[in-house]
Design a protein around this motif. Structure first.
Motif, short mmCIF file in Angstrom:
data_model
loop_
_atom_site.label_atom_id
_atom_site.label_comp_id
_atom_site.label_asym_id
_atom_site.label_seq_id
_atom_site.Cartn_x
_atom_site.Cartn_y
_atom_site.Cartn_z
N ARG A 31 1.83 -3.49 2.41
CA ARG A 31 2.73 -2.34 2.25
C ARG A 31 4.05 -2.53 3.00
O ARG A 31 4.64 -1.54 3.47
CB ARG A 31 2.08 -1.04 2.72
CG ARG A 31 0.88 -0.63 1.92
CD ARG A 31 1.30 0.17 0.71
NE ARG A 31 0.13 0.51 -0.09
CZ ARG A 31 -0.43 1.71 -0.08
NH1 ARG A 31 0.08 2.67 0.63
NH2 ARG A 31 -1.49 1.93 -0.82
N GLN A 32 4.48 -3.81 3.13
CA GLN A 32 5.73 -4.04 3.89
C GLN A 32 6.93 -3.37 3.23
O GLN A 32 7.91 -3.06 3.90
CB GLN A 32 5.96 -5.54 4.12
CG GLN A 32 6.13 -6.39 2.88
CD GLN A 32 6.09 -7.89 3.20
OE1 GLN A 32 5.53 -8.33 4.21
NE2 GLN A 32 6.71 -8.70 2.35
N ALA A 33 6.87 -3.19 1.91
CA ALA A 33 7.87 -2.36 1.23
C ALA A 33 7.27 -0.97 1.16
O ALA A 33 6.33 -0.74 0.41
CB ALA A 33 8.15 -2.90 -0.16
N ARG A 35 7.26 3.43 2.85
CA ARG A 35 7.97 4.63 3.30
C ARG A 35 8.47 4.60 4.73
O ARG A 35 9.27 5.44 5.12
CB ARG A 35 7.07 5.86 3.10
CG ARG A 35 6.98 6.26 1.64
CD ARG A 35 5.79 7.14 1.39
NE ARG A 35 4.57 6.41 1.73
CZ ARG A 35 3.37 6.96 1.74
NH1 ARG A 35 3.23 8.23 1.49
NH2 ARG A 35 2.31 6.23 2.02
N PHE A 40 13.87 2.46 1.59
CA PHE A 40 12.86 2.71 0.55
C PHE A 40 12.89 4.19 0.17
O PHE A 40 12.88 4.56 -1.00
CB PHE A 40 11.47 2.29 1.04
CG PHE A 40 10.37 2.59 0.04
CD1 PHE A 40 10.11 1.71 -0.99
CD2 PHE A 40 9.61 3.75 0.15
CE1 PHE A 40 9.10 1.99 -1.93
CE2 PHE A 40 8.60 4.03 -0.77
CZ PHE A 40 8.35 3.15 -1.81
N ARG A 44 13.37 6.15 -3.40
CA ARG A 44 12.38 7.10 -3.89
C ARG A 44 12.95 8.50 -4.11
O ARG A 44 12.41 9.27 -4.90
CB ARG A 44 11.18 7.15 -2.94
CG ARG A 44 10.28 5.94 -3.05
CD ARG A 44 9.37 5.99 -4.28
NE ARG A 44 8.29 6.94 -4.07
CZ ARG A 44 8.18 8.11 -4.66
NH1 ARG A 44 9.11 8.50 -5.52
NH2 ARG A 44 7.16 8.90 -4.42
N PHE A 49 7.88 7.16 -8.32
CA PHE A 49 7.17 5.96 -7.87
C PHE A 49 6.93 4.95 -9.00
O PHE A 49 7.25 3.77 -8.88
CB PHE A 49 5.83 6.34 -7.23
CG PHE A 49 5.04 5.17 -6.76
CD1 PHE A 49 5.34 4.54 -5.56
CD2 PHE A 49 4.02 4.67 -7.55
CE1 PHE A 49 4.61 3.44 -5.14
CE2 PHE A 49 3.29 3.56 -7.12
CZ PHE A 49 3.59 2.95 -5.92
N SER A 79 4.52 -2.92 -6.66
CA SER A 79 3.79 -2.33 -7.78
C SER A 79 2.69 -1.48 -7.17
O SER A 79 2.80 -1.05 -6.02
CB SER A 79 3.22 -3.44 -8.67
OG SER A 79 2.55 -2.88 -9.78
N ASP A 80 1.61 -1.23 -7.91
CA ASP A 80 0.47 -0.52 -7.36
C ASP A 80 -0.79 -1.00 -8.06
O ASP A 80 -0.73 -1.48 -9.19
CB ASP A 80 0.61 1.00 -7.53
CG ASP A 80 -0.32 1.74 -6.58
OD1 ASP A 80 0.02 1.86 -5.40
OD2 ASP A 80 -1.41 2.15 -7.02
N MET A 94 1.95 10.07 -9.01
CA MET A 94 2.00 9.87 -7.57
C MET A 94 2.63 11.12 -6.96
O MET A 94 3.78 11.40 -7.19
CB MET A 94 2.84 8.62 -7.25
CG MET A 94 2.62 8.06 -5.87
SD MET A 94 0.90 7.57 -5.51
CE MET A 94 0.77 5.99 -6.35
N TYR A 157 -11.13 5.17 -8.14
CA TYR A 157 -10.00 6.05 -8.42
C TYR A 157 -10.10 6.69 -9.80
O TYR A 157 -9.76 7.85 -9.99
CB TYR A 157 -8.67 5.28 -8.29
CG TYR A 157 -8.23 5.13 -6.85
CD1 TYR A 157 -7.59 6.17 -6.20
CD2 TYR A 157 -8.47 3.96 -6.14
CE1 TYR A 157 -7.20 6.05 -4.88
CE2 TYR A 157 -8.09 3.82 -4.82
CZ TYR A 157 -7.45 4.88 -4.19
OH TYR A 157 -7.07 4.77 -2.89
N SER A 212 -10.18 -2.35 -1.58
CA SER A 212 -9.98 -1.46 -0.43
C SER A 212 -11.12 -0.48 -0.24
O SER A 212 -11.37 -0.03 0.88
CB SER A 212 -8.67 -0.70 -0.60
OG SER A 212 -7.61 -1.59 -0.82
N HIS A 332 -4.82 -3.38 7.50
CA HIS A 332 -4.66 -2.52 6.32
C HIS A 332 -3.17 -2.26 6.21
O HIS A 332 -2.40 -2.79 7.02
CB HIS A 332 -5.45 -1.21 6.48
CG HIS A 332 -5.66 -0.48 5.17
ND1 HIS A 332 -6.04 0.84 5.11
CD2 HIS A 332 -5.54 -0.89 3.88
CE1 HIS A 332 -6.15 1.21 3.84
NE2 HIS A 332 -5.86 0.17 3.08
#
Ligand SMILES: Cc1c2[nH]c(c1CCC(=O)O)Cc1[nH]c(c(CCC(=O)O)c1C)Cc1[nH]c(c(CCC(=O)O)c1C)Cc1[nH]c(c(C)c1CCC(=O)O)C2
Length: 354
Positions: A31-33, A35, A40, A44, A49, A79-80, A94, A157, A212, A332
């Motif tokens: 998650r280095q890119a 919030r 970023f 947004r 998203f 991406s996700d 999102m 999910y 995860s 994480h």
């Protein structure tokens, strides 16, 4: 698929994944890119998203943001993991402050008939377009990682309709609809192989599989409901690439909460095992043996400590893992309120530890 990409200048992550000597311990952050970066948040403010995910120029801009600030050794395409359920025809939104929401989650096995796995990878071509654009934009600075969610995590999910503290509905599927659960996991695994193949052809130089939600399962459940599919994904992707004479890329498995099964994970066919912070580095090395690269595993909450404490913790961590077959990371994803200076200190401490 010769893309004429710029030559790679810093390949320490790939070398570490292959067990080759490195110039310095490589580091990147899940998650280095995200919030915690004001730039970023700016993007947004203007764009939803999934619009960012689907617009290669925007996805590349946010992928680049952490690399402008920090001396990182890898980039990961923005991406996700939930783009696969979307490509199967499910609606995923999102919601800020909430996370992902599926207005119509899978309720009973009859709902499986609504899923459209055929053509899913074509509907994900925007990820490939972003990867190819990003390889050029990076100009060989660092390798570009691709990624996917793993079957059990995506199933969770799709059934829970978002994040869940208990996975009670998804676990009820495993118990009450065992064959349909297997059918869904197989369907996901098959699309995941297509998706990773597409990412590699588009220019991904390494890929990470995010399991995860392994943290919700017992060891026995992990070995039943995750292991076979994770193995399948690694062996089928490698086979698929070999058949087409495409060079293999290193593969990483991140099964959060599955520190109970490190020796088993070492047999899944991945080059790198990513660890959460509950696992001791020296114990992990004993469990996986010398031929697997380890990645991780500072607690993301440690980045809320003082710079001095972060430096100390990161240095100790790197010294425990050692310089061979190791990629530094968090255990994480980095969390939204993390101070920028914590990332600076973390990255610098890793590079200076050995
Ligand atoms: C479970 C999972 C998801 N997505 C992902 C996972 C596996 C890793 C993990 O366990 O953290 C993976 C992911 N999500 C994102 C990336 C981008 C690449 C990177 O910089 O690492 C990656 C690799 C962007 C994102 N994905 C999301 C954000 C923040 C949302 C926003 O910008 O509004 C980002 C930057 C949203 C998201 N996406 C997901 C959740 C649960 C959430 C909400 C929680 C949160 O907000 O952190 C699903």
């Amino acid at each position: 698929i010769e893309q004429n990409f710029p030559a790679l200048k810093n390949d320490n992550v790939l070398k570490a994944a292959r067990g080759e000597p490195v110039d310095r311990v490589p580091v990147w952050v899940m998650r280095q890119a995200g919030r915690y970066l004001p730039e970023f948040q700016e993007v947004r403010k203007e764009h939803d998203f999934f619009t960012v995910c689907r617009t290669p120029e925007l996805a590349c801009e946010v992928t680049m943001q952490p690399l402008r600030r920090f001396d990182l050794d890898a980039s990961i395409i923005f991406s996700d993991i939930l783009v696969i359920p979307q490509a199967f025809g499910m609606t995923v939104e999102m919601h800020p402050g909430v996370g992902p929401v599926f207005p119509e989650p899978l309720q009973t096995p009859a709902d499986l008939a609504k899923l459209k796995p055929e053509g899913a990878v074509e509907r994900l071509s925007y990820v490939g377009d972003a990867i190819t654009m990003m390889r050029h934009m990076l100009d060989g600075k660092v390798p570009l990682l691709g990624f996917t969610g793993a079957p059990w995590t995506l199933m969770g999910y799709m059934i829970e309709g978002g994040g869940s503290k208990t996975m009670s509905k998804a676990k009820a599927w495993l118990k009450n609809y065992t064959d349909d659960s297997k059918k869904l996991l197989d369907m996901l695994a098959s699309s995941i192989v297509d998706y990773l193949e597409m990412q590699v052809k588009a220019g991904a130089q390494m890929v990470q599989v995010f399991e995860s939600s392994a943290e919700h399962l017992s060891k026995e459940e992990f070995l039943t409901w995750c292991a076979p599919y994770l193995k399948d994904i690694a062996s089928k992707l490698k086979q698929r690439l070999s058949e087409q004479n495409i060079p293999l890329v290193p593969m990483t498995i991140f099964a959060k909460g599955a520190g109970h099964s490190l020796a088993e994970q070492a047999t899944f066919g991945y080059d790198v095992i990513s660890l959460d912070w509950t696992v001791d580095p020296e114990e992990a090395r004993k469990q996986v043996g010398p031929n697997i690269t380890l990645q991780g595993n500072l607690d993301p909450q440690d980045l809320y400590k003082t710079p001095e404490e972060i430096r100390e913790l990161a240095t100790t961590m790197v010294r425990k893992f050692g310089k061979t077959r190791y990629i530094a990371n968090l255990g994480h994803g980095i969390t939204p309120q993390t101070p920028i200076v914590s990332m600076e200190v973390f990255v610098d401490a890793v590079h200076k530890a050995l």
